[in-house]
Structures are given as structure tokens and as C-alpha cells.
Design an enzyme around this catalytic site. Structure first.
Site, mmCIF file in Angstrom:
data_model
loop_
_atom_site.group_PDB
_atom_site.id
_atom_site.type_symbol
_atom_site.label_atom_id
_atom_site.label_comp_id
_atom_site.label_asym_id
_atom_site.label_seq_id
_atom_site.Cartn_x
_atom_site.Cartn_y
_atom_site.Cartn_z
ATOM 1 C CB CYS A 1 32.301 35.676 45.996
ATOM 2 S SG CYS A 1 31.056 36.999 46.025
ATOM 3 C CG LEU B 1 33.859 42.208 44.181
ATOM 4 C CD1 LEU B 1 34.749 43.262 44.842
ATOM 5 C CD2 LEU B 1 34.410 41.855 42.801
ATOM 6 N N GLY C 1 29.421 34.140 41.306
ATOM 7 C CA GLY C 1 28.890 34.425 39.977
ATOM 8 C C GLY C 1 27.790 35.464 40.005
ATOM 9 C CG ASP D 1 22.897 36.847 42.306
ATOM 10 O OD1 ASP D 1 23.354 37.103 43.430
ATOM 11 O OD2 ASP D 1 23.597 36.834 41.276
ATOM 12 C CB SER E 1 35.435 41.293 28.742
ATOM 13 O OG SER E 1 36.584 41.120 27.958
ATOM 14 N N GLY E 2 34.563 40.985 25.788
ATOM 15 C CA GLY E 2 34.061 40.328 24.573
ATOM 16 C C GLY E 2 34.424 38.881 24.404
#
Length: 630
Positions: A2, A52, A76, A101, A359-360
Site C-alpha cells: 500500500c 492494494l 507491507g 496483519d 523475487s530473489g
């Protein structure tokens, strides 16, 4: 994922101020297209939020109220929120009105105070208003995955998830220190921004603002490497494999479709392989170039072996010229890393199919993946010599002609690490920076790195370099571009390597389990941990980085455009753009590869055109027509 905007002042929040906040929230609509709300929290505080919706999509609206005391805006994901929620209910009788959360973060702070920060497993940036004590708390996760900007004015304090909503509250004055550091490091390091009065809250830091007092900033966490020389390889490899699997499983939690990025390297391939264990129909995404300067073939081979669907995003030079202004606008400050271009298009493609992507990022910094981490060993034949021999060899290096073989080696080997190393982005030389700044003194990297070196004086050279990268390159380049490019397309990007449990294992790796003496291997323990999980042709591949064809672009398709940008930019009042033109001409004639140097200057010129001159007008997020107010 967000975006938020909060303002607290000693004065009264007026309807005019709320209207201005509503307009500014429109600038970060891309961070949260699903919901928007603005709330007045008492006489002098207001908060706005763009959402979001990923977890508890029908509930967990923000700004969120808790216990008739706290108001939270939170950006987050907390991956252990269900365990924390159960503990809060069991130990404190906490009650909850939502299933997400965000409310757990507010409840944890209510019952545990600032100690709650140490218990959050995830990525976060939040602002929390306590109406009982009239105190504002803001915090950012220890790795700096999520951003948080702040602006202190004569009347109060502004907090925002991005820089854009703060710009019309700021003076507009540029920061010469930040600009000089940008030329040195190719990004603006924390806590700076190119605007003097807008700053970034550092990773792992908390801002506290009490009514009538100036804000205070203090660090609550700093990830620390503590290598264990006696670590047994088999045990630590097993611990790492278990920690990675647990982290990937936690990062898969969502009420929306989840995908993953897949390149040709071991980092992303391991994430995809482990994610596919929980989601056999996983959708993966990769970037490719029309010119073929990519590793699409390897990614396709990996996807086939792992049984996942792969969708490539093909980048064409014409798209690059069109997208770069939008990319720079989303960044807020320039990041002169050409790989940001394919990442932008990769995120755009992924957002057409999923809402969350794994993702890495972080694997190289934590596991010892950069080839430059082998440099201390390669320089040891000279760097381990006594002072008198080193001084003599330094004189020899100075006498050698530029470009002569061995000159660079002797210069590096006779320069202490704390003077020569400040990360991967060593692009512009001191001479280049002096020319660009027309002889004005440049601010050296030690302005940022000296305190970091002081923290790890007892560590081996490789781990020392990791510490520098973790606290500079990772936050300033890697995570900045990851957050802004994903959020530009309303895509939540998650990074399973930057997890508390994973870091607990990786922080204990001795040098021999990162860059062993034999061979050219990096990330040794990580490669061993994913043996049998990723295809062998990927596990043993060397670290290559993302092969963006900037060199070819600036010779051909982007050459005329680059000349135009340099010729018309008002940044000539700050930089010697005639010198940049000379570099571009040498590059196009094949006399030298100046692509990265030119990219640094072009990125700054575009930034200057957008945020200073107003002559470059990229397409910006659409501003909403209405907002729910309370």
C-alpha cells in the site's frame, strides 16, 4: 502492499489541508488502487491511505483504529501475524475486528510497546498515532524493503510512502551533498534525497514525534553478520535449506494470485522451485530483449524442468525512451542502474496475471554472491606486504601509463579496503566526477561508509564487504528499484531471502562457505543448499548479473535521443554536459565503453527535467475524483 500519507502539526488540520492531502494521495494511487481513505485523527493529525488488498481483502481498511487509542497506516506484510495474533489473545486477552496483519501490528505495539518491532517477521513501513500521549511513531523494517520518507516543516511533520506527495510541501532546494554522492554511488544513499529538506527514514530505524517537540530518530535493529569459523558445512547447509523452504512458504500466503520472477541465475530459480512445491501451477515471469542480449533460453529451460508456466516480457529500444521518464518519476530520485528498465517491463507483464510476485533480491549480499567478493584474496599477494613495499608499489602504479596492464591491480592492492570499496557501482572515477562538477569538491563515499566500516572492524574482508553492500547498495539500488517498479504497476513484490530466519543462518557463514579458495564459485553454501532443488545447469552457473544491452543501445537506437537529452537539459547549470557529450561520442565511435557513465548523467538529466525544470512530463498516476473521508 500500500501507500500512505500522514501529517501531524501543532496547529489545527483545516478542510484546506485535507483537500491538499487528498490531491497528494492521488500521486500514489499506483501503490493502492483498491481503496482510498482519508481520516482526521484529532485536531492536529490526519492520515490518508491507498490500499492494494492482498490479505483479508474485505476487511482491514486503513487508517485503522485500535483500542480507542491508536491509528495506524501500514505498508507491507507480516508473515508471522497469525502466530502473533494468537499470542496476543492468549497472553493479553487482545480482541480483533479484522483478520489481517495490520491490526496485529497495532495490537502488538499496544501491548508490547517498541519491543513489538523485534517480533515482526516481514517487510514494513508504518506510522502509528497515539492519541493518549499525542505521539507519532514511525518505523521501517531492518532490511529497508519498504520505503518511508519524511519532511519536517516549521508547522509539523509529514510522512509518506513515496517522495512525490511531499514535494509541494518542500522548499525545492537541492542538496549538493546528495548530488555528489549520486555521482559516486549511482544512487542517492539513505537518509538523503536530492531535495534538501526531504529525507528517508533509514532501514531499521524509528521516528518518534511528541507534541511540541522535534522528532527523534533512533535505530532499533541492524542486521549483523557474525561468521562462525567452526561451522560444519553439512549442518549449516541443512539449516539454510530448511530456512529457505520455510521462508518461501510464508511468503506464498495471500488471498490473491501469486507468481515469481525467474532469471537464469540460482537465486530466482531456487525461489521458483520451492514456490512450485506449494503451488504446482505457478506462473513465472522473465525479461528478454528484442536484440537477444539476454538469457531467456536458460530461463525457459528451467521453467520446463520445474513444470511452471513462463511468460517473457520483451523489451524494445523504442519502449525504453518512452518509459524512462516514467521510471525516473516513480523513483523520486535517480537510480542509474540500466537493469531497472527490464525490471519495469517485467513488473508490468507480471501485473497482468498476478497481484503478488516472489523475487530473489538480497541473496548476493547475504550469501556472498558478487564476484568482487573474491577481490581481497586476489590482491593478497600485494596487500599483505609491509607498508614500505606497498608505498614503493604505489609509486610504480602512479608512473605506469593509463590503461597499462597491472596498473589498476597495483592501485587497488595498495589502497586500504575502506578507501577503495563502497559497493558494486564504482563507475565514475575521481577525475570523471571532478570534470562533471567543474572542479567543485566531490563528497567521497566515506561520508556514508566510514561509520559502517567502524561497525565491523573485527570481521574478515569478505564479510566486511557484505556489510557495506547490505547497508548501501541493497537499500539504495536493489530494493529501491524493486519497490518502485513493482508498485508502479500495483504489484506486490516479496523477497524471501530477506527473512529473519534465513538471515540467522546466512549471517553465520564463514568465508569458506561463501567464496571458497578453489575455483571461481560464489554463494557456495546457497548452491549446496539448493542442490537437487534447482536444475544442475543453473546451480553451477557463475554470477552474471542482468545483461542489459545499454552499451549497444547508446551506440544505435538510443544514440540520437541521448544526444538530445544532453543538449537540451537544464542540468548544465549543475554538471558539465559538454564532457558528457564527449564521453558519448567516444562511446559511439567504439573508443571506449562509457555506457554506465553516460547512463548516470542521462538519468540525472531526466530527473532534473521532471522535478526541477518541469520540461519533462511523463505520464503520471491518474488522480481519483473522490475519496472516503471520516
Amino acid at each position: 502492499m500500500c501507500g500512505f500519507l500522514m501529517y501531524t502539526t501543532n496547529d489545527i488540520i483545516t478542510a484546506e489541508t485535507l483537500g491538499a492531502m487528498e490531491r497528494r494521495l492521488g500521486l500514489i494511487e499506483h501503490r493502492g488502487p483498491d481503496d482510498m481513505a482519508l481520516a482526521r485523527i484529532g485536531p492536529g493529525t490526519a492520515a490518508g491511505f491507498r490500499r492494494l488488498a492482498v490479505i483479508d481483502r474485505q476487511g482491514s481498511r486503513q487508517p485503522l483504529r485500535y483500542a480507542d487509542r491508536w491509528t495506524l497506516v501500514f505498508n507491507g506484510e507480516i508473515y508471522n501475524y497469525e502466530a502473533l495474533r494468537a499470542e496476543l489473545i492468549r497472553e493479553h486477552g487482545a480482541t480483533f475486528a479484522t483478520d489481517g496483519d495490520s491490526e496485529v501490528v497495532a495490537a502488538a505495539f499496544h501491548h508490547w510497546g517498541e519491543g513489538a518491532l523485534e517480533r515482526l517477521r516481514g517487510m514494513f513501513a508504518f506510522a502509528l498515532w497515539d492519541e493518549v500521549t499525542d505521539t507519532l511513531y514511525a518505523a521501517r523494517d531492518p532490511f529497508g524493503i519498504k520505503p518511508l520518507y519524511y519532511l519536517v516543516t516549521r508547522d509539523g511533520v509529514w510522512l509518506s510512502s513515496e517522495k512525490a506527495p511531499l514535494l509541494d510541501c518542500a522548499s525545492g532546494e537541492l542538496d549538493p551533498t546528495a548530488m555528489s554522492l549520486y555521482l559516486t554511488m549511482q544512487y542517492v544513499p539513505e537518509p538523503y534525497t536530492l531535495h534538501r529538506d526531504i529525507a528517508r527514514l533509514p532501514a531499521g530505524a524509528m521516528l518518534v514525534k511528541e507534541l511540541g517537540r522535534a522528532p527523534m530518530i533512533r535505530r532499533f535493529a541492524r542486521p549483523a553478520f557474525r561468521p562462525d569459523p567452526a561451522a560444519e558445512e553439512a549442518a549449516i547447509v541443512a539449516d539454510l535449506r530448511a530456512a529457505l523452504r520455510d521462508s518461501v512458504k510464508a511468503h506464498m500466503r495471500a488471498d490473491v494470485p501469486v507468481g515469481a520472477f525467474l532469471s537464469s541465475g540460482v537465486d530466482s530459480t531456487a525461489i521458483v522451485a520451492m514456490a512450485a512445491e506449494h503451488h504446482p501451477n505457478l506462473h513465472a515471469f522473465t525479461a528478454a530483449f528484442e536484440s537477444g542480449h539476454d538469457e531467456l533460453e536458460i530461463a525457459e529451460r528451467s521453467a520446463k524442468e520445474l513444470g511452471v508456466t513462463l511468460t517473457p516480457s520483451v523489451v524494445r529500444p523504442a519502449q525504453v525512451m518512452e518509459a524512462l521518464p516514467r521510471i525516473i518519476w516513480h523513483l523520486g530520485d535517480p537510480v542509474a542502474d540500466p537493469s531497472i528498465v527490464p525490471l519495469y517491463f517485467l513488473c508490468r507483464t507480471a501485473a497482468e496475471h498476478v497481484t503478488v510476485v516472489l523475487s530473489g533480491e538480497g541473496a548476493d549480499e547475504l550469501a556472498g554472491g558478487y564476484t568482487i567478493y573474491r577481490e581481497p584474496r586476489s590482491l593478497a599477494a600485494v596487500s599483505d606486504r609491509g607498508p614500505s613495499i606497498q608505498r614503493a608499489l604505489r609509486r610504480v602504479a602512479r608512473a605506469m601509463p593509463e590503461g597499462m596492464r597491472g596498473k589498476s591491480y597495483l592501485e587497488r592492492a595498495t589502497t586500504p579496503m575502506r578507501q577503495r570499496y563502497f559497493g558494486n557501482a564504482r563507475i565514475l572515477s575521481e577525475a570523471d566526477r571532478a570534470r562533471l562538477l567543474r572542479g567543485s569538491p566531490a563528497v567521497g563515499h566515506a561520508h556514508i561508509t566510514a561509520p559502517l566500516y567502524a561497525e565491523v572492524a573485527d570481521l574478515d574482508p569478505v564479510t566486511t564487504m557484505q556489510h557495506i553492500d547490505l547497508n548501501t547498495w541493497l537499500t539504495g539500488d536493489i530494493l529501491t528499484k524493486a519497490d518502485r517498479m513493482s508498485m508502479a504497476h500495483s504489484l506486490e513484490l516479496r523477497v524471501p531471502y530477506l527473512d529473519r530466519r534465513v538471515f540467522e543462518v546466512l549471517s553465520r557463514l564463514p568465508e569458506r562457505l561463501k567464496v571458497p579458495r578453489r575455483g571461481r564459485t560464489t554463494k557456495y553454501a546457497l548452491r549446496q543448499a539448493v542442490d537437487g532443488i534447482v536444475p544442475s545447469f543453473v546451480r553451477d552457473r557463475p554470477k552474471l548479473g542482468f545483461p542489459t544491452p545499454a552499451k549497444a543501445w547508446l551506440k544505435t537506437d538510443l544514440n540520437e535521443w541521448a544526444h538530445h537529452v544532453l543538449s537540451t537539459s537544464g542540468a548544465k547549470t549543475l554538471l558539465d554536459l559538454d564532457y558528457a557529450h564527449d564521453l558519448l561520442k567516444e562511446h559511439e565511435q567504439g573508443k571506449a565503453d562509457h555506457a554506465r557513465k553516460i547512463w548516470i548523467v542521462l538519468s540525472f538529466c531526466l530527473w532534473h527535467g521532471i522535478f526541477v525544470e518541469g520540461t519533462v512530463t511523463p505520464t503520471r498516476p491518474v488522480r481519483p475524483g473522490s475519496v472516503a473521508r471520516t
